[in-house]
Structure formats: structure tokens, C-alpha cells
Design a protein around this motif. Structure first.
Motif, PDB file in Angstrom:
ATOM      1  N   ILE A 148       0.843  -1.195   0.000  1.00  9.80           N
ATOM      2  CA  ILE A 148       0.000   0.000   0.000  1.00  9.80           C
ATOM      3  C   ILE A 148       0.879   1.246   0.000  1.00  9.80           C
ATOM      4  CG2 ILE A 148      -1.649   1.321   1.376  1.00  9.80           C
ATOM      5  CD1 ILE A 148      -2.908  -1.288   2.222  1.00  9.80           C
ATOM      6  N   GLY A 149       1.964   1.202   0.774  1.00 14.08           N
ATOM      7  CA  GLY A 149       2.888   2.336   0.797  1.00 14.08           C
ATOM      8  C   GLY A 149       3.472   2.614  -0.571  1.00 14.08           C
ATOM      9  N   ASN A 150       3.895   1.550  -1.266  1.00 10.53           N
ATOM     10  CA  ASN A 150       4.409   1.724  -2.626  1.00 10.53           C
ATOM     11  C   ASN A 150       3.377   2.365  -3.525  1.00 10.53           C
ATOM     12  OD1 ASN A 150       6.956   0.816  -2.496  1.00 10.53           O
ATOM     13  ND2 ASN A 150       6.515  -1.256  -3.204  1.00 10.53           N
ATOM     14  N   GLN A 151       2.137   1.871  -3.383  1.00 11.90           N
ATOM     15  CA  GLN A 151       1.072   2.361  -4.254  1.00 11.90           C
ATOM     16  C   GLN A 151       0.799   3.844  -3.985  1.00 11.90           C
ATOM     17  OE1 GLN A 151       0.164   0.341  -6.594  1.00 11.90           O
ATOM     18  NE2 GLN A 151      -0.889   2.087  -7.466  1.00 11.90           N
ATOM     19  N   LEU A 152       0.935   4.253  -2.713  1.00 13.43           N
ATOM     20  CA  LEU A 152       0.742   5.670  -2.390  1.00 13.43           C
ATOM     21  C   LEU A 152       1.770   6.520  -3.121  1.00 13.43           C
ATOM     22  CD1 LEU A 152       0.043   5.609   1.448  1.00 13.43           C
ATOM     23  CD2 LEU A 152      -1.565   5.991  -0.396  1.00 13.43           C
ATOM     24  N   VAL A 153       3.021   6.052  -3.149  1.00 17.26           N
ATOM     25  CA  VAL A 153       4.051   6.814  -3.850  1.00 17.26           C
ATOM     26  C   VAL A 153       3.742   6.879  -5.343  1.00 17.26           C
ATOM     27  CG1 VAL A 153       6.502   6.922  -4.396  1.00 17.26           C
ATOM     28  CG2 VAL A 153       5.783   6.278  -2.132  1.00 17.26           C
ATOM     29  N   TYR A 154       3.300   5.751  -5.906  1.00 17.77           N
ATOM     30  CA  TYR A 154       2.940   5.751  -7.324  1.00 17.77           C
ATOM     31  C   TYR A 154       1.807   6.731  -7.604  1.00 17.77           C
ATOM     32  CZ  TYR A 154       5.832   1.761  -8.574  1.00 17.77           C
ATOM     33  OH  TYR A 154       6.880   0.941  -8.816  1.00 17.77           O
ATOM     34  N   VAL A 201       7.327  11.720   4.146  1.00 14.67           N
ATOM     35  CA  VAL A 201       6.322  11.668   5.219  1.00 14.67           C
ATOM     36  C   VAL A 201       5.519  10.366   5.121  1.00 14.67           C
ATOM     37  CG1 VAL A 201       4.198  12.722   6.058  1.00 14.67           C
ATOM     38  CG2 VAL A 201       6.162  14.148   5.509  1.00 14.67           C
ATOM     39  N   MET A 202       5.171  10.006   3.867  1.00 15.82           N
ATOM     40  CA  MET A 202       4.411   8.764   3.709  1.00 15.82           C
ATOM     41  C   MET A 202       5.229   7.556   4.127  1.00 15.82           C
ATOM     42  SD  MET A 202       2.014   9.043   0.410  1.00 15.82           S
ATOM     43  CE  MET A 202       3.301   9.306  -0.744  1.00 15.82           C
ATOM     44  N   GLU A 203       6.521   7.566   3.766  1.00 14.77           N
ATOM     45  CA  GLU A 203       7.376   6.448   4.134  1.00 14.77           C
ATOM     46  C   GLU A 203       7.434   6.304   5.657  1.00 14.77           C
ATOM     47  OE1 GLU A 203      11.528   6.275   2.493  1.00 14.77           O
ATOM     48  OE2 GLU A 203      10.352   6.140   0.653  1.00 14.77           O
ATOM     49  N   MET A 204       7.529   7.459   6.340  1.00 15.50           N
ATOM     50  CA  MET A 204       7.589   7.428   7.796  1.00 15.50           C
ATOM     51  C   MET A 204       6.297   6.869   8.368  1.00 15.50           C
ATOM     52  SD  MET A 204       9.690  10.800   8.718  1.00 15.50           S
ATOM     53  CE  MET A 204       8.608  11.407   9.972  1.00 15.50           C
ATOM     54  N   ALA A 205       5.176   7.270   7.770  1.00 16.13           N
ATOM     55  CA  ALA A 205       3.886   6.773   8.245  1.00 16.13           C
ATOM     56  C   ALA A 205       3.804   5.266   8.079  1.00 16.13           C
ATOM     57  CB  ALA A 205       2.748   7.454   7.485  1.00 16.13           C
ATOM     58  N   ILE A 206       4.302   4.778   6.939  1.00 15.73           N
ATOM     59  CA  ILE A 206       4.253   3.334   6.702  1.00 15.73           C
ATOM     60  C   ILE A 206       5.149   2.601   7.686  1.00 15.73           C
ATOM     61  CG2 ILE A 206       4.889   1.539   5.044  1.00 15.73           C
ATOM     62  CD1 ILE A 206       2.270   2.867   4.414  1.00 15.73           C
ATOM     63  N   ARG A 207       6.312   3.196   8.001  1.00 17.57           N
ATOM     64  CA  ARG A 207       7.205   2.560   8.965  1.00 17.57           C
ATOM     65  C   ARG A 207       6.544   2.515  10.353  1.00 17.57           C
ATOM     66  NH1 ARG A 207      12.645   5.206   8.395  1.00 17.57           N
ATOM     67  NH2 ARG A 207      12.257   4.680   6.209  1.00 17.57           N
ATOM     68  N   TYR A 208       5.841   3.592  10.666  1.00 15.64           N
ATOM     69  CA  TYR A 208       5.137   3.624  11.943  1.00 15.64           C
ATOM     70  C   TYR A 208       4.066   2.527  11.974  1.00 15.64           C
ATOM     71  CZ  TYR A 208       2.478   5.330  15.885  1.00 15.64           C
ATOM     72  OH  TYR A 208       1.835   5.419  17.077  1.00 15.64           O
ATOM     73  N   ALA A 209       3.347   2.403  10.835  1.00 21.89           N
ATOM     74  CA  ALA A 209       2.331   1.353  10.734  1.00 21.89           C
ATOM     75  C   ALA A 209       2.991  -0.011  10.864  1.00 21.89           C
ATOM     76  CB  ALA A 209       1.593   1.463   9.412  1.00 21.89           C
ATOM     77  N   GLY A 210       4.221  -0.130  10.361  1.00 23.98           N
ATOM     78  CA  GLY A 210       4.945  -1.386  10.467  1.00 23.98           C
ATOM     79  C   GLY A 210       5.197  -1.746  11.919  1.00 23.98           C
ATOM     80  N   ARG A 211       5.537  -0.743  12.737  1.00 26.23           N
ATOM     81  CA  ARG A 211       5.779  -1.010  14.146  1.00 26.23           C
ATOM     82  C   ARG A 211       4.491  -1.487  14.818  1.00 26.23           C
ATOM     83  NH1 ARG A 211       8.256   3.980  16.585  1.00 26.23           N
ATOM     84  NH2 ARG A 211       9.211   4.237  14.542  1.00 26.23           N
ATOM     85  N   PHE A 212       3.386  -0.864  14.394  1.00 31.19           N
ATOM     86  CA  PHE A 212       2.080  -1.272  14.922  1.00 31.19           C
ATOM     87  C   PHE A 212       1.794  -2.730  14.556  1.00 31.19           C
ATOM     88  CE2 PHE A 212      -2.455  -1.764  14.041  1.00 31.19           C
ATOM     89  CZ  PHE A 212      -2.978  -1.483  15.289  1.00 31.19           C
TER      90      PHE A 212
END
Lengths: 221, 213
Positions: A148-154, A201-212
Motif C-alpha cells: 500500500i505504501g508503494n502504491q501511495l508513492v505511485y 512523510v508517507m514512508e515514515m507513516a508506513i514505517r510507523y504502521a509497520g511497528r504497529f
């Protein structure tokens, strides 16, 4: 006056472009995600008549360049009597295009989900819609988060195409500054910086979601 | 749209194909080079490459193409349109391919490398004879996926005036005043190109699975 001063003086234009890109992107992404979830929900039912049309919709979107879809909406639809403003054509294009991609991502994860818990949920009397929202969708979202993170960047990158159909986004701002004052390097460096910022910012959000997800025991993805 | 539009469309498709093809070839090779440089962990260079990959992945193709095409003259370079397009596409795809190659390298089995070392191979021989052939197979699906993304992004070169498959539709509709048929025809051609790539990817994946066991 250096070239950077010129770019600084036209910061309003850049800011407007930034807001336009950001609003278009976030509204489209939210709608696209909803569309993706809806498609996956429709495909849950094995006997649905929607299967063939939905699958072909996903496949067609995946084989089409985004700009061609936007051309169809913006230049093609008027011959069918529907005239869209550039912003709306962009929004609709982004929503449908990335909705199909989200559906494909979620569907790919859905296939790997174990059947046991779904049967258990049925045995406990969950209705299909409740089960989808409370059981399947959360797991899909956690599992699919890197994709999903990749798709957001696309999706963010695809918004730049809308400049071609006269949407006043970041790229449009850079182009018009460089056309007016002839400072292409500085204008585009500034705009690329903006795009970079959003994707960081999106990458950071995805990393945060990863921790979750890690906390919830979804480490194997 | 009459019969004379088809040769124009096919010509546009050919432009898209050759520019994308060259960029794909450049992207795969330089992606491997950058991945290897990153694995070597040379102090300052590594940070630069990380920055490049991060920027390259975040910059939209349209913006990058315009940037290169408009900036080149002010740096004193006289750049041809096609060259600027190829440069933009390959800069973009290299950043993605480098990550695919690096993933394949990092996931390579340790046992085989240790076995090669025990047999007295130098690290270069080991890379060329043992690692590279297997890395090609494992990263092929990712690389083909990247190729189809590149072709889907290739309409961005139309902004600097290259008459590719997307821009050709504008030319045809400027004559016929009917934009819908040429756009639909272009869509069909794109679907044929990308569908062909997806088909290739399926074959590649099947081979990869068979060889991986």
C-alpha cells in the motif's frame, strides 16, 4: 537578485500548486482505497455475478497507462456528451486507476488469509459485512502495508501527469515559473523537493504502521 | 478516424517502444552497477546513492523529464528531445531496479557463497559464476514488473514534444475533431504491449519457481 530569490518571490504559486497536488492526492487516495475495499468485498461472495466485470476492470486498469485513462476522461468523454473540468477528470481518473490497484493488492493478500478463522466467524454468527469490516479488512491492511505504501508513492507521482490536462498542480507551478522568469533549474529543484517531502512523510507513516503491525504479531510479511 | 490514422498510431507505438526499450536496457545494467556499489559500502558514495534512490523513487516522471529538458541548455548541454526522454526514464527506472538487484543480492544463500570461498574462488569469480546467474533468475519478476511500470510512465516524455503513442492521439484528433477513437485505439495498443509483458512475466515466474527448487 539571484535565481533563488525569484523562486522565493513566486512562493505563492508553488504553495498553491502544493496544496492542489496534496488535496487532489489525498481525496483521490481515500476514495480509491474505499473503491478497492468495495471491490474486494464484492469478490468475497464466490457466486457473485460481479466477478467477471470486476476482474476485467482491474486487469484493464493495470494494463493502461494513467495518462491514457485521463485522456479518455478529459478529451474522450466530451464526444459522449459528458464534459468534465480538469480537476474532476483528474480526481475521477486517480480514483478509478488506483482503486483497481488497491483492489488487486488487497485481493492478493486475501488469497493468503487462512480459511479457518472465516469459518469460525461464520459459526459465531457474523454477517458477511461485519466479518469483512472487523476481521478481514484489518488483517489485509496490516499485511499489505508495504505494498500500500508503494502504491501511495505511485499515486503521488501520477498526479504530476495531470499537469498535461491543465490541472494547476506542483509541476504546473514549476513549469509556469520557469516559463515566466526562465529559471528552470531552481523552480524544478524546489518542486522535486516538495514531492520528496510528501513521499518521505508517507514512508515514515508506513514505517510507523509497520511497528504497529509488529506489535500485533504480523512480522512474517 | 480513417485508415491513414493507423500508420501514425503505429509509428507512435514504435517511438514509445524504442525509447522505453533503450531505457529498460540502461536501467537494468546501471541498476545492477548501483546495487553493487551500494553493497560495497564506500563511505561518502553510499550516502549519495541512498539519496539518489530515495529522490529517484519520489520524483514524478513528468517533472523529471521537464527538469532535464529545460535545465540542460542552462548547463550548456545541447540535448536532443529523445535523449532527454531516455535519460529521464532511465534515471527513474535505475533507482527502482537497483533496489530489486540489491534485494536479490542480500537474499542470496550464504551456504553457496561459503562453499565457493572454500573451493578457493575469488569473490569476483564467485559473483560472476555463482551469484549473478541465480540473481538474474530471482530478480526477473521484479525487473519485468518494473518494465511495465516504465512503459506505463512513458507517456510523460510527451510533455517535451516527443510524438509517442499518447501524443499521437492529439495529432490525429486535431485533424478529425474526434478525440475518442484515436485514444481508444492507443489504449488498445498500450494494453497489447503491457499485456505482452505481463505474459512474459508469467513465463519468467514459472521458470524462476522451477529453477529455485
Amino acid at each position: 537578485m539571484t535565481n533563488w530569490d525569484i523562486v522565493w518571490d513566486s512562493r505563492d504559486l508553488l504553495w498553491q500548486g502544493f496544496l492542489n497536488t496534496l488535496s487532489l492526492f489525498s481525496v483521490a487516495i481515500a476514495l480509491a482505497f474505499l473503491l478497492g475495499c468495495l471491490i474486494v468485498y464484492r469478490l468475497e461472495d464466490p457466486k457473485t455475478r460481479w466477478r467477471l466485470p470486476l476482474r476485467s476492470f482491474i486487469d484493464i486498469m493495470r494494463m493502461l497507462p494513467f495518462l491514457v485513462l485521463v485522456y479518455l476522461l478529459y478529451y474522450g468523454l466530451p464526444s459522449a456528451g459528458i464534459r468534465l473540468e480538469a480537476w474532476w477528470a483528474g480526481l475521477i481518473g486517480l480514483t478509478f486507476y488506483h482503486g483497481a490497484y488497491f483492489a488487486e493488492i488487497l485481493r492478493g493478500c486475501r488469497v493468503t488469509l487462512s480459511n479457518g478463522q472465516i469459518e469460525a466467524a461464520y459459526a459465531h454468527g457474523f454477517t458477511p459485512s461485519r466479518m469483512f469490516i472487523r476481521l478481514i479488512l484489518p488483517q489485509l491492511m496490516i499485511q499489505a502495508r508495504p505494498l500500500i505504501g508503494n502504491q501511495l508513492v505511485y499515486a503521488l507521482k501520477d498526479t504530476a501527469f495531470l499537469f498535461i490536462i491543465t490541472v494547476k498542480d506542483l509541476t504546473w507551478a514549476a513549469n509556469s515559473i520557469s516559463a515566466t522568469y526562465f529559471v528552470p533549474t531552481e523552480a524544478f529543484v524546489a518542486v522535486i523537493g516538495f514531492y520528496w517531502l510528501i513521499s518521505l512523510v508517507m514512508e515514515m507513516a508506513i514505517r510507523y504502521a509497520g511497528r504497529f503491525g509488529h506489535k500485533r504479531g504480523f512480522d512474517h510479511v | 478516424m480513417d485508415a491513414s490514422a493507423w500508420p501514425m498510431l503505429l509509428e507512435g507505438a514504435w517511438t514509445t517502444l524504442w525509447i522505453s526499450g533503450i531505457s529498460i536496457a540502461i536501467g537494468i545494467i546501471s541498476g545492477l552497477g548501483i546495487a553493487l556499489l551500494r553493497i560495497a559500502k564506500i563511505p561518502v558514495l553510499e550516502q549519495c546513492l541512498v539519496l539518489y534512490i530515495s529522490l529517484g523513487r519520489a520524483t514524478p516522471l513528468v517533472t523529471l523529464t521537464l527538469f532535464i529538458f529545460l535545465t540542460a541548455p542552462s548547463l550548456g548541454l545541447n540535448m536532443d528531445r529523445s535523449l532527454a526522454g531516455i535519460l529521464a526514464l532511465s534515471l527513474n527506472t535505475t533507482a527502482f531496479n537497483a533496489e530489486v538487484w540489491r534485494g536479490a543480492f542480500n537474499n542470496f544463500s550464504r551456504d553457496q557463497r561459503e562453499a565457493a570461498m572454500a573451493c578457493g574462488m575469488t569473490s569476483f569469480t564467485c559473483f560472476r559464476r555463482i551469484m549473478l546467474p541465480q540473481m538474474v533468475i530471482t530478480s526477473l519478476p521484479g525487473l519485468v514488473n518494473e518494465m511495465s511500470f516504465l512503459i506505463k510512465g512513458s507517456p510523460s516524455i510527451a510533455v517535451i514534444g516527443i510524438v509517442d503513442l499518447t501524443r499521437v492521439t492529439n495529432r490525429i484528433s486535431a485533424v478529425t475533431y474526434e478525440p475518442l477513437p484515436p485514444i481508444l485505439a492507443a489504449a488498445v495498443l498500450y494494453m497489447a504491449i503491457i499485456g505482452g509483458l505481463i505474459w512474459l512475466q508469467r513465463i519468467a515466474e514459472r521458470h524462476a519457481n522451477r529453477l529455485a527448487i
